[in-house]
Design a protein around this motif. Structure first.
Motif, mmCIF file in Angstrom:
data_model
loop_
_atom_site.group_PDB
_atom_site.id
_atom_site.type_symbol
_atom_site.label_atom_id
_atom_site.label_comp_id
_atom_site.label_asym_id
_atom_site.label_seq_id
_atom_site.Cartn_x
_atom_site.Cartn_y
_atom_site.Cartn_z
ATOM 1 N N ARG A 144 0.816 -1.225 0.000
ATOM 2 C CA ARG A 144 0.000 0.000 0.000
ATOM 3 C C ARG A 144 0.850 1.275 0.000
ATOM 4 O O ARG A 144 0.334 2.361 -0.192
ATOM 5 C CB ARG A 144 -0.959 -0.011 1.178
ATOM 6 C CG ARG A 144 -0.293 0.001 2.543
ATOM 7 C CD ARG A 144 -1.308 -0.338 3.633
ATOM 8 N NE ARG A 144 -2.443 0.583 3.601
ATOM 9 C CZ ARG A 144 -2.547 1.669 4.377
ATOM 10 N NH1 ARG A 144 -1.604 1.959 5.244
ATOM 11 N NH2 ARG A 144 -3.588 2.455 4.296
ATOM 12 N N TYR A 145 2.139 1.114 0.216
ATOM 13 C CA TYR A 145 3.032 2.290 0.205
ATOM 14 C C TYR A 145 3.534 2.507 -1.225
ATOM 15 O O TYR A 145 4.729 2.454 -1.526
ATOM 16 C CB TYR A 145 4.175 2.084 1.202
ATOM 17 C CG TYR A 145 3.659 1.759 2.590
ATOM 18 C CD1 TYR A 145 3.178 2.768 3.415
ATOM 19 C CD2 TYR A 145 3.607 0.441 3.045
ATOM 20 C CE1 TYR A 145 2.667 2.474 4.669
ATOM 21 C CE2 TYR A 145 3.096 0.129 4.297
ATOM 22 C CZ TYR A 145 2.620 1.153 5.105
ATOM 23 O OH TYR A 145 2.109 0.855 6.341
ATOM 24 N N ALA A 186 -1.944 10.941 3.248
ATOM 25 C CA ALA A 186 -0.601 11.430 3.566
ATOM 26 C C ALA A 186 0.357 10.835 2.544
ATOM 27 O O ALA A 186 0.333 9.630 2.292
ATOM 28 C CB ALA A 186 -0.189 11.017 4.981
ATOM 29 N N PHE A 187 1.132 11.689 1.931
ATOM 30 C CA PHE A 187 2.156 11.179 1.017
ATOM 31 C C PHE A 187 3.348 12.113 1.006
ATOM 32 O O PHE A 187 3.261 13.272 1.420
ATOM 33 C CB PHE A 187 1.602 10.973 -0.401
ATOM 34 C CG PHE A 187 1.040 12.201 -1.068
ATOM 35 C CD1 PHE A 187 1.861 13.069 -1.782
ATOM 36 C CD2 PHE A 187 -0.319 12.483 -1.005
ATOM 37 C CE1 PHE A 187 1.342 14.184 -2.407
ATOM 38 C CE2 PHE A 187 -0.850 13.605 -1.633
ATOM 39 C CZ PHE A 187 -0.012 14.461 -2.341
ATOM 40 N N SER A 204 -6.233 6.999 1.507
ATOM 41 C CA SER A 204 -7.506 6.275 1.597
ATOM 42 C C SER A 204 -8.123 5.970 0.238
ATOM 43 O O SER A 204 -8.841 4.991 0.093
ATOM 44 C CB SER A 204 -8.519 7.094 2.406
ATOM 45 O OG SER A 204 -7.995 7.413 3.659
ATOM 46 N N HIS A 205 -7.863 6.836 -0.737
ATOM 47 C CA HIS A 205 -8.510 6.648 -2.040
ATOM 48 C C HIS A 205 -7.473 6.601 -3.156
ATOM 49 O O HIS A 205 -7.410 7.508 -3.990
ATOM 50 C CB HIS A 205 -9.515 7.778 -2.303
ATOM 51 C CG HIS A 205 -10.522 7.935 -1.209
ATOM 52 N ND1 HIS A 205 -11.508 7.005 -0.965
ATOM 53 C CD2 HIS A 205 -10.673 8.896 -0.266
ATOM 54 C CE1 HIS A 205 -12.235 7.395 0.078
ATOM 55 N NE2 HIS A 205 -11.746 8.537 0.520
ATOM 56 N N PRO A 206 -6.668 5.541 -3.163
ATOM 57 C CA PRO A 206 -5.588 5.486 -4.163
ATOM 58 C C PRO A 206 -6.108 5.474 -5.598
ATOM 59 O O PRO A 206 -5.385 5.847 -6.517
ATOM 60 C CB PRO A 206 -4.847 4.190 -3.823
ATOM 61 C CG PRO A 206 -5.796 3.388 -3.009
ATOM 62 C CD PRO A 206 -6.679 4.364 -2.285
ATOM 63 N N TYR A 226 -3.245 10.812 -17.577
ATOM 64 C CA TYR A 226 -3.107 10.789 -16.123
ATOM 65 C C TYR A 226 -4.299 11.503 -15.508
ATOM 66 O O TYR A 226 -4.833 12.453 -16.076
ATOM 67 C CB TYR A 226 -1.851 11.544 -15.682
ATOM 68 C CG TYR A 226 -0.546 10.946 -16.137
ATOM 69 C CD1 TYR A 226 0.003 9.864 -15.462
ATOM 70 C CD2 TYR A 226 0.142 11.476 -17.216
ATOM 71 C CE1 TYR A 226 1.215 9.318 -15.863
ATOM 72 C CE2 TYR A 226 1.351 10.942 -17.622
ATOM 73 C CZ TYR A 226 1.882 9.865 -16.946
ATOM 74 O OH TYR A 226 3.077 9.332 -17.348
ATOM 75 N N SER A 227 -4.680 11.051 -14.350
ATOM 76 C CA SER A 227 -5.703 11.773 -13.602
ATOM 77 C C SER A 227 -5.314 11.755 -12.126
ATOM 78 O O SER A 227 -4.982 10.711 -11.582
ATOM 79 C CB SER A 227 -7.054 11.093 -13.817
ATOM 80 O OG SER A 227 -8.024 11.738 -13.031
ATOM 81 N N VAL A 228 -5.332 12.939 -11.516
ATOM 82 C CA VAL A 228 -4.924 13.042 -10.116
ATOM 83 C C VAL A 228 -5.975 13.835 -9.353
ATOM 84 O O VAL A 228 -6.762 14.566 -9.955
ATOM 85 C CB VAL A 228 -3.538 13.717 -9.978
ATOM 86 C CG1 VAL A 228 -2.480 12.915 -10.702
ATOM 87 C CG2 VAL A 228 -3.564 15.150 -10.466
#
Ligand code: ZN
Length: 299
Positions: A144-145, A186-187, A204-206, A226-228
């Motif tokens: 998950r990281y 958090a990143f 929470s919402h990758p 890409y979408s962010v």
């Protein structure tokens, strides 16, 4: 300098190495016209080359160098010359991005991460541990990281009218790192010119991140879809605006005064381990570009 390697834990002669790879600074110097590099006219090495730390033993330093060289050769330089292409990568890419996020987070963590919640701080330690294991081949993937890579020119093309006019200069000419958080996310974020590497600490919402995730074995980066999360674009626009007001407010006289202040401050930065001092240093490369430690709306 003898010590324990921060990556493999073995005792050895620790090498002085860059937190953000030196090829980024070299490229910025080689391609500079105006902009933040005026500060780099100072002979102060720290201004020119960014943070250096005695963290790694020689074998680990060499390990990171291999991935850096591949990224510089296969991705950074080709896509800096022409962003309208797509380049393929292999297994080294995950290692490279992991090493970038690991170094940036380690550096930022030293300053306390005061804006993180206790559970996010726990996640920081877990992320650092998992990323070390990925780099040392003790784990096949970071779970998950996750690691993500975003060439920022794509954002500009996809968001007509919503970004400040200087966004390209901000994107192209600044370097830095930050740890960003909200209640659900958090990143750690490392900006090397237009390349943004993101290491997920607790997201929470990758699935809001489309096309950016780095794959373990192989993949492609560059001209693709890409979408962010919209907040990232707003954040970058905000920082570009801050950068613009810094640049436009500097007269020639002021500029030399600022340079003197900067040089004075840098001596302090060199000794200091506090986050504020680090932030001052980072500001040389784009005013407030990484100052996100106040919640939006409270600036
Ligand atoms: Zn080592």
């Amino acid at each position: 300098m003898l010590g324990l390697c921060r990556l493999c834990g073995e005792p050895g002669e620790l090498q002085e190495s860059h937190v953000i790879p030196s090829f980024v600074y070299r490229w910025l110097k080689e391609t500079s016209a105006t902009g933040f590099l005026r500060f780099s006219d100072s002979p102060n090495k720290r201004v020119q080359d960014g943070y250096k730390e005695h963290w790694l033993c020689l074998p680990c330093e060499q390990r990171l160098n291999v991935w850096e060289t591949r990224f510089a050769t296969d991705v950074f330089h080709p896509l800096s010359l022409d962003g309208r292409q797509r380049v393929n990568y292999e297994a080294w890419m995950m290692k490279f991005c992991t090493s970038i996020s690991w170094r940036a987070l380690l550096k930022i963590q030293e300053s306390g991460l005061a804006h993180f919640t206790p559970s996010q701080k726990v996640a920081v330690n877990q992320a650092l541990d998992i990323w070390s294991k990925v780099m040392l081949d003790k784990l096949p993937h970071p779970g998950r990281y996750e690691q993500h890579l975003l060439p920022l020119d794509t954002i500009v093309e996809n968001s007509s009218g919503a970004l400040p006019a200087n966004i390209n200069r901000y994107i192209g000419r600044t370097v830095g790192m930050d740890a960003i958080r909200s209640e659900s996310t958090a990143f750690v974020f490392t900006k090397m010119s237009k390349f943004l590497v993101l290491g997920f600490i607790d997201v929470s919402h990758p699935r809001q991140w489309v096309g950016t995730k780095i794959h373990v074995r192989a993949g492609a980066v560059g001209m693709m879809s890409y979408s962010v999360p919209i907040q990232l674009r707003d954040y970058l626009a905000d920082k570009a605006n801050s950068y613009a007001s810094l640049v436009s407010n500097i007269s020639d006289t002021q500029r030399s005064k600022i340079e003197q202040v900067v040089r004075k401050d840098l001596d302090r930065v060199a000794r200091s381990r506090t986050f504020d001092a680090m932030r001052n240093d980072v500001e040389l490369f784009g005013r407030a570009a990484f100052d996100v430690h106040k919640p939006k709306g409270k600036r």
